[in-house]
Design an enzyme around this catalytic site. Sequence first.
Site, PDB file in Angstrom:
ATOM      1  N   ASP A 103       8.298  -2.186  -1.415  1.00  0.00           N
ATOM      2  CA  ASP A 103       9.723  -2.024  -0.995  1.00  0.00           C
ATOM      3  C   ASP A 103      11.039  -1.416  -1.047  1.00  0.00           C
ATOM      4  O   ASP A 103      11.170  -1.830  -3.295  1.00  0.00           O
ATOM      5  CB  ASP A 103       9.767  -3.032   0.454  1.00  0.00           C
ATOM      6  CG  ASP A 103       8.438  -3.225   1.040  1.00  0.00           C
ATOM      7  OD1 ASP A 103       7.554  -1.977   1.373  1.00  0.00           O
ATOM      8  OD2 ASP A 103       8.436  -4.130   1.465  1.00  0.00           O
TER       9      ASP A 103
HETATM   10  N1  URA Z   1       5.450  -8.078   0.752  1.00  0.00           N
HETATM   11  C1  URA Z   1       6.072  -7.135   0.493  1.00  0.00           C
HETATM   12  O1  URA Z   1       6.837  -7.662   2.299  1.00  0.00           O
HETATM   13  N2  URA Z   1       7.173  -6.088   0.014  1.00  0.00           N
HETATM   14  C2  URA Z   1       7.006  -6.006  -0.768  1.00  0.00           C
HETATM   15  O2  URA Z   1       7.298  -5.050  -1.756  1.00  0.00           O
HETATM   16  C3  URA Z   1       5.833  -6.520  -2.092  1.00  0.00           C
HETATM   17  C4  URA Z   1       4.722  -7.150  -0.443  1.00  0.00           C
END
Ligand code: URA
Length: 239
Positions: A103
């Site tokens: 993310d």
């Molecule tokens: N899980 C998440 O919620 N975000 C990420 O970036 C990676 C794994």
Amino acid sequence: MRLDKLLANMGFGTRKTVKNVLKAKEVTVNGLVEKDGKTHVNPETDKIEVSGEVIQYQEFMYFMLHKPQGVVSATTDHVHKTVIDLLDPQDQVMDPFPVGRLDKDTEGLLILTNDGTLAHNLLSPKKHVDKCYEAIIEGVVNEQDIRAFERGITLDDGFNCQSAKLELLSVDFEKERSVIQVTIHEGKFHQVKRMFEAVDKSVIYLKRLSMGNLQLDETLELGEYRQLTKEELASLRDN
Ligand code: URA
């Protein structure tokens, strides 16, 4: 492959601008000056030199990036800076892409490569490559949560996660915050955040520490990257 493509891939300009390098008689193939970019060469067997320096052609590139917050895991984006924008221009010419997604607000290990086979193997749901994250959680993580993760969390869309290892590193009871490590085997969208939502808690900081056998090199500052070593690449292929 064509000589102009090889030179462009190795960072000597675009297919158009490498023409100037060729025109300047800077390029030799097996000791003879070559001015025609259309000439076909074999990067494995032909000795190609630019200004007297031998070119070691690599078809694939493999980088480990310590992804900072604020950049998106994509090759292009109209609004945000991407992880590819963090690479030096000469490292962008061979079209690297991120292996999977973190993310925008997640930090940590991200592999960048142009090797589609490796990426496919690491991301294939059948392979269940482990991903380990460290996180700060809003809420006091308890034994019940650890057991729920072990049994397998059901996400909001009904997806049943495999058993995940949740470890409690520390708890600040006053602030009601916990520091944890969690290892998951799938790579669903926002998976870690959604797993904690399923136990009524929220992730306020997330960092990926490892993917398969590959650990984040903590000597890399946020936003820095380096090539994978031969050993790291071999162990990734072993996953
Ligand atoms: N899980 C998440 O919620 N975000 C990420 O970036 C990676 C794994």
